[in-house]
Scaffold this active site. Structure first.
Site, PDB file in Angstrom:
ATOM      1  N   GLU A 197       0.809  -1.214   0.000  1.00  0.00           N
ATOM      2  CA  GLU A 197       0.000   0.000   0.000  1.00  0.00           C
ATOM      3  C   GLU A 197       0.846   1.270   0.000  1.00  0.00           C
ATOM      4  O   GLU A 197       0.374   2.336  -0.358  1.00  0.00           O
ATOM      5  CB  GLU A 197      -0.971   0.010   1.197  1.00  0.00           C
ATOM      6  CG  GLU A 197      -0.304   0.153   2.570  1.00  0.00           C
ATOM      7  CD  GLU A 197       0.020  -1.206   3.188  1.00  0.00           C
ATOM      8  OE1 GLU A 197       0.197  -1.273   4.410  1.00  0.00           O
ATOM      9  OE2 GLU A 197       0.105  -2.181   2.432  1.00  0.00           O
ATOM     10  N   ASP A 225      17.241  20.280 -32.557  1.00  0.00           N
ATOM     11  CA  ASP A 225      17.664  21.276 -33.537  1.00  0.00           C
ATOM     12  C   ASP A 225      19.163  21.492 -33.371  1.00  0.00           C
ATOM     13  O   ASP A 225      19.772  21.028 -32.400  1.00  0.00           O
ATOM     14  CB  ASP A 225      16.889  22.583 -33.289  1.00  0.00           C
ATOM     15  CG  ASP A 225      17.016  23.565 -34.444  1.00  0.00           C
ATOM     16  OD1 ASP A 225      17.641  23.210 -35.454  1.00  0.00           O
ATOM     17  OD2 ASP A 225      16.496  24.679 -34.320  1.00  0.00           O
ATOM     18  N   ASP A 265       9.589  -1.182   7.013  1.00  0.00           N
ATOM     19  CA  ASP A 265       9.168  -0.837   5.656  1.00  0.00           C
ATOM     20  C   ASP A 265       9.207   0.654   5.402  1.00  0.00           C
ATOM     21  O   ASP A 265       9.779   1.117   4.418  1.00  0.00           O
ATOM     22  CB  ASP A 265       7.742  -1.349   5.397  1.00  0.00           C
ATOM     23  CG  ASP A 265       7.735  -2.851   5.128  1.00  0.00           C
ATOM     24  OD1 ASP A 265       8.816  -3.445   5.165  1.00  0.00           O
ATOM     25  OD2 ASP A 265       6.641  -3.392   4.892  1.00  0.00           O
TER      26      ASP A 265
END
Length: 883
Positions: A280, A322, A717
């Site tokens: 999540e 260019d 985490d």
């Protein structure tokens, strides 16, 4: 209103004149009318962002679990679950707020300016400072800054599709309209946010801000950007994983009930596993990585206008650019001037020529300065360098040369009409007053075009017939100079009757008098050669698309190693002779495209895209806008036109080719960091899921409690995963081929390692649990604390292995991201706090561990990381062989 007013009535109504407003009057009007800006889209409030975190379906499941915990008097579990919800919401809230602020600060950097008449002088101002009554000047490619009534015009037209929905360009004039007409028919008006696409005009502002036509329908032009491709890939990945995990948890719950496990324990455990195993945090993580990537690209002087571009950059395989301003310096100067009488090499462009000039040289310099739209806001005597002149690089160079050499009669106040230069015709005409009986037409453009319409030549103060021999001599000369890498422009003139003030009754295709040509030098950037080399190493093809001739293009190609024996140069007329299929086939060997038009650029980009390439296009002019839109990544030069910037995804703030490549490199960093975060989060989450599933099948007690899973999820985490967003570029990132957009985020190696890490670590933890609980008879609380520590410490260590799957862990790779070191330290201290703090012991059912426990924990964790490194090495041998 105003479109049915005469010019005089409009000026009177607005209480202004053609000389513009004074600063004092502007100050009064700014207080009355406010800033010239539109109301922005209603911003999401901080409260709405916070609530958005709780609307996550997984969070709702947790809330239900917390409510059930309270109903069953399991208050500690309820507190832990609610705490997890709060922390997740706070972290998501902080990251989204930071991302919002990043986007806002980047948007504020894009400032649009307009040339306006203030106190009788032309000045360039931010469009927010404009007021009704201001006199504004528009050139080809400018964005219209406010609504206004046209006063003067020259072959002027606009693109009003943003207001009318009609893609046809509107030819404008300054004539009064007597009948009532709809907006699209008001040809004497210009409107805010539309674009000038041809010619030039001067207009008086009639309305600003929300009073403009676009302001009245502001809601119609507000839009919400789609999710980026990488976000869609992540969402798809998360959904697939969600289905797998939810299915596994349902099966696990059912098996647990069959084996006589407590229903509430299994419910809480299943929910905790689902939450811990699901990525999540990826959605927030991707936003953070993209926002940080945009910041990093900004530091390289490139402004990313949307999140999608930050990721797409990493997949670019073709860079079309260019010549002027990117491969070359973009500061053009007249370095050669040629007439039949005299040829001069300009050795010092900032000083007057040290030789006496002939009449033909003086006339040539005069024509180039009068058939010219460059201008200056300072006193002519104060012009010290070319940057003080405003206009295109070529026209600035021509005017600067005339100024430095005191050429007389260069004012354009006597101009009556003009046919602007276009990339299709490659020529420009002006009609100027000459004397009471005759007017005069000046022209400049590509030398071959000038020679086509010239039947005479100015020589020794006389006009004589231009014979074939002299014409061939001139052609050979300009080709010789062009071979040196100079841009060549020729000029000529002819008289016309005094009554002719426009080009309606004048034949502009013959009878001109050729006077001479100039060579304009635009040196190659010092870093261009190395940049092109870096592109080749990265598997990126750099192609030059230029309006210059084949000779100039080849010279630049040779100087930069852009072409070799395996590459070709092709001109616009050759493209015209190829079918789309033939162009797609031949384009694989072409690196330089010369004498191209806007339509050629579109065909070139389509040909590359049909070959499966991700294309970046660089441009600065209005004629580049369609190509910028068509390309996967449109890159506008900071010095370019407003329409080019608005058509782009990225704006180069200093026009350097080096920064395009640096931006591509950062795009690759963004993509890799997303891969690293995904890999880390999934391998970490799945290990706990397999641990619980394994324990149920083996009939063990649950090795780790729901509250411990939740807090472990927060500790190991959140901080390390977010720190991966700050990972620096890998050493080999620009030695890899581009990543195609059709490739999955996780390749086979990553998927294999995720499975290996998850299963192996789960088996190791099951073995430790069996050894301590059944063999040693250790208390269940201590065993669960050891399992919690192993799960956490292992993640803190193998995050360093996840940093680079193609290289082993080294001291350098460990210390090169200080944010990750801080994150791991915070996670470790948090784990120690949970294990040794009495209050935490009660909340999370943990107990203090002894020295032997920690030896076992680090032994298992280091063994796991070592095996990961071995698997990496085996994969890396195959990777290097394929590479």
């Amino acid at each position: 209103m105003y479109y049915d007013f005469s010019i005089e009535k409009t000026l009177d109504t607005l209480k202004t004149t053609k000389n513009g407003l004074t600063s004092k009057e502007v100050e009064k009007r700014q207080k009355k009318f406010g800033k010239n800006e539109l109301d922005e889209i209603k911003k999401t409030t901080a409260f709405e962002i916070f609530i958005r975190q709780i609307k996550n379906p997984l969070i709702i499941v947790l809330i239900v679990a917390a409510v059930i915990s309270v109903l069953l008097d399991e208050y500690i579990d309820a507190i832990v679950i609610l705490f997890a919800i709060l922390v997740n919401a706070i972290i998501g809230f902080i990251q989204e707020i930071k991302a919002e602020k990043t986007m806002e600060s980047l948007k504020k950097m894009v400032k649009f300016e307009a040339v306006v008449l203030r106190d009788g002088k032309k000045v360039k101002l931010n469009i927010k400072e404009l007021v009704p009554g201001d006199i504004v000047f528009l050139e080809n490619g400018d964005r219209v800054p406010a609504d206004g009534r046209i006063i003067e015009f020259t072959e002027f037209s606009t693109d009003e599709s943003i207001l009318t929905g009609e893609s046809i360009h509107i030819q404008k004039n300054n004539h009064k309209i007597t009948e009532n007409t709809e907006l699209s028919g008001r040809k004497n008006m210009v409107y805010m946010a539309t674009n000038s696409v041809a010619g030039r005009a001067t207009f008086v502002i009639t309305e600003t801000g929300d009073k403009t036509e676009v302001g009245k329908i502001n809601d119609l032009i507000k839009f919400k950007e789609d999710k980026t491709p990488i976000e869609k890939k992540q969402a798809k990945l998360a959904m697939q994983i969600t289905k797998i995990i939810v299915g596994a948890c349902i099966i696990m719950f059912a098996i647990g009930i069959i084996f006589g496990r407590d229903i509430f324990e299994m419910f809480i455990t299943s929910v905790a596993i689902a939450v811990s195993a699901m990525p999540e945090g990826l959605v927030i993580g991707v936003t953070v990585i993209l926002a940080i990537g945009m910041r990093a690209i900004l530091k390289k002087n490139a402004l990313v206008r949307n999140l999608n571009a930050a990721q797409t950059l990493g997949s670019v395989g073709i860079i079309c650019t260019d010549k002027t301003g990117t491969i070359t310096q973009g500061k053009m100067h007249v370095t050669e001037i040629y007439t039949e009488e005299q040829e001069i090499k300009v050795l010092n462009v900032d000083k007057k020529l040290d030789v006496e000039i002939s009449d033909s040289v003086e006339l040539t310099a005069k024509i180039f300065s009068k058939c010219n739209n460059a201008y200056f806001s300072k006193n002519i005597k104060r012009i010290k360098n070319i940057n003080e002149i405003l206009g295109s690089p070529t026209e600035k160079a021509l005017l600067y040369f005339a100024l430095k050499n005191n050429i007389k009669g260069i004012s354009i106040d006597d101009r009556l009409n003009e046919v602007p230069f276009s990339s299709d015709k490659k020529i420009m005409f002006t009609i100027n007053k000459n004397n009471s009986k005759r007017n005069i037409i000046y022209t400049k453009g590509a030398p071959e075009k000038i020679l086509e319409i010239s039947n005479f030549i100015y020589k020794n103060g006389k006009i004589v017939k231009l014979d074939k021999k002299t014409k061939e001599k001139i052609e050979n000369k300009f080709k010789e100079i062009a071979a040196l890498g100079l841009r060549i422009l020729g000029c000529s003139f002819k008289e016309c009757p005094h009554k002719e003030v426009n080009f309606k009754n004048i034949n502009i295709n013959k009878d001109f008098v050729f006077t001479g040509f100039v060579g304009i030098s635009d040196p190659v950037r010092s870093d261009a050669k190395n940049v092109i080399k870096k592109c080749k190493e990265a598997g990126i093809r750099l192609c030059m698309i230029t309006g210059d001739n084949k000779i100039i293009a080849k010279t630049i190609g040779d100087q930069t190693n852009l072409i070799d024996k395996n590459n070709q140069i092709i001109e616009g007329w050759e493209i015209d002779e190829l079918t789309d299929h033939e162009l797609e086939k031949n384009i694989k060997k072409i690196n330089i495209f010369a004498r191209t038009t806007p339509s050629h650029k579109l065909r070139i980009i389509n040909a590359f895209k049909n070959n499966g390439k991700i294309v970046s296009m660089t441009g600065d002019g209005v004629n580049d806008a369609p190509a910028l839109k068509l390309a996967d990544i449109g890159v506008a030069l900071g010095s370019g036109t407003d329409i080019a910037k608005e058509s782009s995804d990225i704006i180069l703030l200093d026009d350097s080719l080096k920064n395009i490549v640096a931006s591509v490199e950062q795009g690759r960093v963004v993509y890799r960091n997303i891969q690293k975060m995904t890999f880390f989060l999934l391998s970490d989450s799945f290990s706990r899921m397999f641990l619980i599933i394994g324990s149920i099948f083996l009939g063990f007690p649950i090795p780790i409690l729901a509250s411990q899973i939740l807090v472990s999820n927060l500790i190991e985490d959140t901080f390390p995963a977010m720190a991966l967003a700050k990972e620096p570029a890998d050493d080999d990132i620009m030695k890899e081929p581009p990543v195609g957009q059709d490739k999955n985020i996780l390749n086979f190696e990553m998927k294999f390692l995720i499975g290996f890490i998850s299963i192996f670590l789960a088996l190791f933890m099951l073995f430790v649990f069996y050894f301590l609980y059944y063999f040693k008879g250790v208390d269940i609380k201590e065993v669960r604390t050891v399992i919690l520590a192993i799960s956490s410490i292992d993640s803190m260590l193998y995050v360093f292995s996840a940093k680079n799957l193609h290289k082993r862990i080294t001291i350098k790779s460990i210390v090169n991201n200080k944010y990750l070191l801080y994150a791991v330290l915070i996670s470790l201290l948090s784990l120690i706090f949970i294990i040794y703090n009495p209050i935490m012991n009660r909340i999370f059912t943990t107990v203090p561990l002894n020295f032997i426990d920690w030896v076992l924990i680090f032994l298992v964790s280091l063994t796991t990381v070592s095996l990961i490194e071995v698997i990496k090495h085996l994969f890396n041998k195959k990777y290097l062989k394929n590479k």
